[in-house]
Design a protein around this motif. Structure first.
Motif, PDB file in Angstrom:
ATOM      1  N   LEU A 131       0.855  -1.186   0.000  1.00  0.00           N
ATOM      2  CA  LEU A 131       0.000   0.000   0.000  1.00  0.00           C
ATOM      3  C   LEU A 131       0.891   1.236   0.000  1.00  0.00           C
ATOM      4  N   HIS A 132       1.177   1.716  -1.187  1.00  0.00           N
ATOM      5  CA  HIS A 132       2.046   2.877  -1.334  1.00  0.00           C
ATOM      6  C   HIS A 132       1.317   4.129  -0.867  1.00  0.00           C
ATOM      7  N   SER A 133       1.964   4.887  -0.013  1.00  0.00           N
ATOM      8  CA  SER A 133       1.352   6.104   0.501  1.00  0.00           C
ATOM      9  C   SER A 133       2.422   7.163   0.707  1.00  0.00           C
ATOM     10  N   SER A 134       2.163   8.348   0.219  1.00  0.00           N
ATOM     11  CA  SER A 134       3.122   9.436   0.416  1.00  0.00           C
ATOM     12  C   SER A 134       3.192   9.855   1.885  1.00  0.00           C
ATOM     13  N   GLN A 135       2.249   9.370   2.696  1.00  0.00           N
ATOM     14  CA  GLN A 135       2.268   9.646   4.133  1.00  0.00           C
ATOM     15  C   GLN A 135       3.302   8.766   4.853  1.00  0.00           C
ATOM     16  N   ASN A 136       3.639   7.637   4.242  1.00  0.00           N
ATOM     17  CA  ASN A 136       4.647   6.735   4.789  1.00  0.00           C
ATOM     18  C   ASN A 136       6.015   7.318   4.473  1.00  0.00           C
ATOM     19  N   PRO A 137       6.866   7.590   5.484  1.00  0.00           N
ATOM     20  CA  PRO A 137       8.176   8.210   5.231  1.00  0.00           C
ATOM     21  C   PRO A 137       9.042   7.415   4.241  1.00  0.00           C
ATOM     22  N   ASP A 138       8.991   6.081   4.314  1.00  0.00           N
ATOM     23  CA  ASP A 138       9.776   5.269   3.384  1.00  0.00           C
ATOM     24  C   ASP A 138       9.284   5.454   1.952  1.00  0.00           C
ATOM     25  N   CYS A 139       7.985   5.472   1.774  1.00  0.00           N
ATOM     26  CA  CYS A 139       7.415   5.681   0.436  1.00  0.00           C
ATOM     27  C   CYS A 139       7.706   7.098  -0.065  1.00  0.00           C
ATOM     28  N   ALA A 140       7.648   8.064   0.837  1.00  0.00           N
ATOM     29  CA  ALA A 140       7.932   9.448   0.451  1.00  0.00           C
ATOM     30  C   ALA A 140       9.380   9.583  -0.031  1.00  0.00           C
ATOM     31  N   GLN A 141      10.302   8.909   0.638  1.00  0.00           N
ATOM     32  CA  GLN A 141      11.706   8.951   0.204  1.00  0.00           C
ATOM     33  C   GLN A 141      11.872   8.251  -1.141  1.00  0.00           C
ATOM     34  N   TYR A 142      11.165   7.141  -1.320  1.00  0.00           N
ATOM     35  CA  TYR A 142      11.195   6.445  -2.610  1.00  0.00           C
ATOM     36  C   TYR A 142      10.653   7.367  -3.702  1.00  0.00           C
ATOM     37  N   ASP A 143       9.552   8.054  -3.424  1.00  0.00           N
ATOM     38  CA  ASP A 143       8.961   8.955  -4.399  1.00  0.00           C
ATOM     39  C   ASP A 143       9.920  10.081  -4.770  1.00  0.00           C
ATOM     40  N   ALA A 144      10.651  10.599  -3.795  1.00  0.00           N
ATOM     41  CA  ALA A 144      11.622  11.667  -4.066  1.00  0.00           C
ATOM     42  C   ALA A 144      12.731  11.151  -4.982  1.00  0.00           C
ATOM     43  N   PHE A 145      13.227   9.959  -4.687  1.00  0.00           N
ATOM     44  CA  PHE A 145      14.247   9.365  -5.546  1.00  0.00           C
ATOM     45  C   PHE A 145      13.684   9.119  -6.946  1.00  0.00           C
ATOM     46  N   TYR A 146      12.487   8.536  -7.018  1.00  0.00           N
ATOM     47  CA  TYR A 146      11.888   8.203  -8.312  1.00  0.00           C
ATOM     48  C   TYR A 146      11.665   9.457  -9.151  1.00  0.00           C
ATOM     49  N   SER A 147      11.326  10.540  -8.513  1.00  0.00           N
ATOM     50  CA  SER A 147      11.135  11.803  -9.220  1.00  0.00           C
ATOM     51  C   SER A 147      12.447  12.248  -9.874  1.00  0.00           C
ATOM     52  N   ARG A 148      13.551  12.112  -9.154  1.00  0.00           N
ATOM     53  CA  ARG A 148      14.861  12.470  -9.720  1.00  0.00           C
ATOM     54  C   ARG A 148      15.221  11.524 -10.863  1.00  0.00           C
ATOM     55  N   TYR A 149      14.970  10.246 -10.664  1.00  0.00           N
ATOM     56  CA  TYR A 149      15.227   9.241 -11.699  1.00  0.00           C
ATOM     57  C   TYR A 149      14.430   9.572 -12.960  1.00  0.00           C
ATOM     58  N   ARG A 150      13.157   9.863 -12.767  1.00  0.00           N
ATOM     59  CA  ARG A 150      12.272  10.192 -13.890  1.00  0.00           C
ATOM     60  C   ARG A 150      12.786  11.434 -14.623  1.00  0.00           C
ATOM     61  N   GLY A 151      13.317  12.399 -13.882  1.00  0.00           N
ATOM     62  CA  GLY A 151      13.892  13.605 -14.490  1.00  0.00           C
ATOM     63  C   GLY A 151      15.076  13.278 -15.385  1.00  0.00           C
ATOM     64  N   VAL A 152      15.905  12.331 -14.957  1.00  0.00           N
ATOM     65  CA  VAL A 152      17.051  11.901 -15.766  1.00  0.00           C
ATOM     66  C   VAL A 152      16.548  11.282 -17.069  1.00  0.00           C
ATOM     67  N   ILE A 153      15.552  10.406 -16.955  1.00  0.00           N
ATOM     68  CA  ILE A 153      14.986   9.750 -18.142  1.00  0.00           C
ATOM     69  C   ILE A 153      14.398  10.805 -19.086  1.00  0.00           C
ATOM     70  N   THR A 154      13.637  11.736 -18.538  1.00  0.00           N
ATOM     71  CA  THR A 154      13.006  12.783 -19.342  1.00  0.00           C
ATOM     72  C   THR A 154      14.056  13.621 -20.068  1.00  0.00           C
ATOM     73  N   GLN A 155      15.142  13.975 -19.385  1.00  0.00           N
ATOM     74  CA  GLN A 155      16.218  14.743 -20.016  1.00  0.00           C
ATOM     75  C   GLN A 155      16.832  13.970 -21.173  1.00  0.00           C
ATOM     76  N   LEU A 156      17.098  12.695 -20.956  1.00  0.00           N
ATOM     77  CA  LEU A 156      17.717  11.887 -22.005  1.00  0.00           C
ATOM     78  C   LEU A 156      16.772  11.677 -23.181  1.00  0.00           C
ATOM     79  N   GLN A 157      15.484  11.606 -22.903  1.00  0.00           N
ATOM     80  CA  GLN A 157      14.520  11.505 -23.994  1.00  0.00           C
ATOM     81  C   GLN A 157      14.431  12.829 -24.758  1.00  0.00           C
ATOM     82  N   ALA A 158      14.475  13.948 -24.040  1.00  0.00           N
ATOM     83  CA  ALA A 158      14.428  15.263 -24.688  1.00  0.00           C
ATOM     84  C   ALA A 158      15.659  15.472 -25.573  1.00  0.00           C
ATOM     85  N   GLN A 159      16.783  14.899 -25.187  1.00  0.00           N
ATOM     86  CA  GLN A 159      18.012  14.993 -25.979  1.00  0.00           C
ATOM     87  C   GLN A 159      18.023  13.983 -27.129  1.00  0.00           C
TER      88      GLN A 159
END
Length: 184
Positions: A105-133
């Motif tokens: 049960l993924h929840s942004s209220q769960n600190p572990d999930c929130a940290q995962y979401d923060a990492f995933y957001s950065r990861y997604r940004g890397v992918i988006t940049q490489l796709q834009a290039q």
């Protein structure tokens, strides 16, 4: 005491990565302890799994964040993340399995999930940049690439466990497989 507890967690990660439904006897055997000793540290399977999950989150998140922070170049960041995933090995592979199972049960209220979401957001940004290039095929979604990434890490972990690939070639093969698979 701390050493035995960590030894049990490390053994459980290896055992459960191979077979999530493995009995605790296998964990005790892998840790070279008795089942009774295992239960002194972890009263239930769920308690052991929770400790495994916390250990995997801590170590993999640290490795992945260091991989991202090591360069400003998104291509190098992605390569570093593959290497970090390989170094995390079974920890990354099992964490990915646990995090994507239907009962999680993924929840942004769960600190572990929130940290995962923060990492995933950065990861997604890397992918988006490489796709834009134009370096990564735009047909792939970030979610697909994340699953493919997990698959490459799992294959690398399995190859290492089977001894079928020279240890010094694992990272190179993982990066080559992943980079070619996403169109780099």
């Amino acid at each position: 005491m701390q050493n035995t507890q960590q030894n049990i967690i490390d053994a459980a990660i290896l055992v459960f990565n191979e077979d999530y439904s493995a009995p605790l006897e296998k964990v005790a055997e892998k840790a070279a302890i008795t089942r009774r000793t295992l239960h002194r540290y972890f009263k239930t399977r769920e308690a052991l799994l929770m400790s495994c999950q916390k250990e995997m989150q801590r170590s993999c998140r640290t490795a992945m964040m260091q991989a991202l922070d090591a360069s400003d170049d998104p291509l190098k960041q992605l390569e570093n993340m593959v290497y970090a995933g390989v170094e995390c090995g079974a920890k990354f592979s099992l964490f990915s399995k646990l995090h994507t199972r239907p009962e999680h049960l993924h929840s942004s209220q769960n600190p572990d999930c929130a940290q995962y979401d923060a990492f995933y957001s950065r990861y997604r940004g890397v992918i988006t940049q490489l796709q834009a290039q134009g370096l990564i095929a735009s047909e792939f979604t970030a979610e697909w690439i994340a699953m493919f990434f997990s698959g490459v890490i799992a294959a690398t972990v399995n190859a290492e466990a089977m001894g079928s690939v020279a240890k010094n070639s694992l990272k190179h093969f993982a990066w080559l497989s992943f980079s070619k698979g996403v169109g780099l």
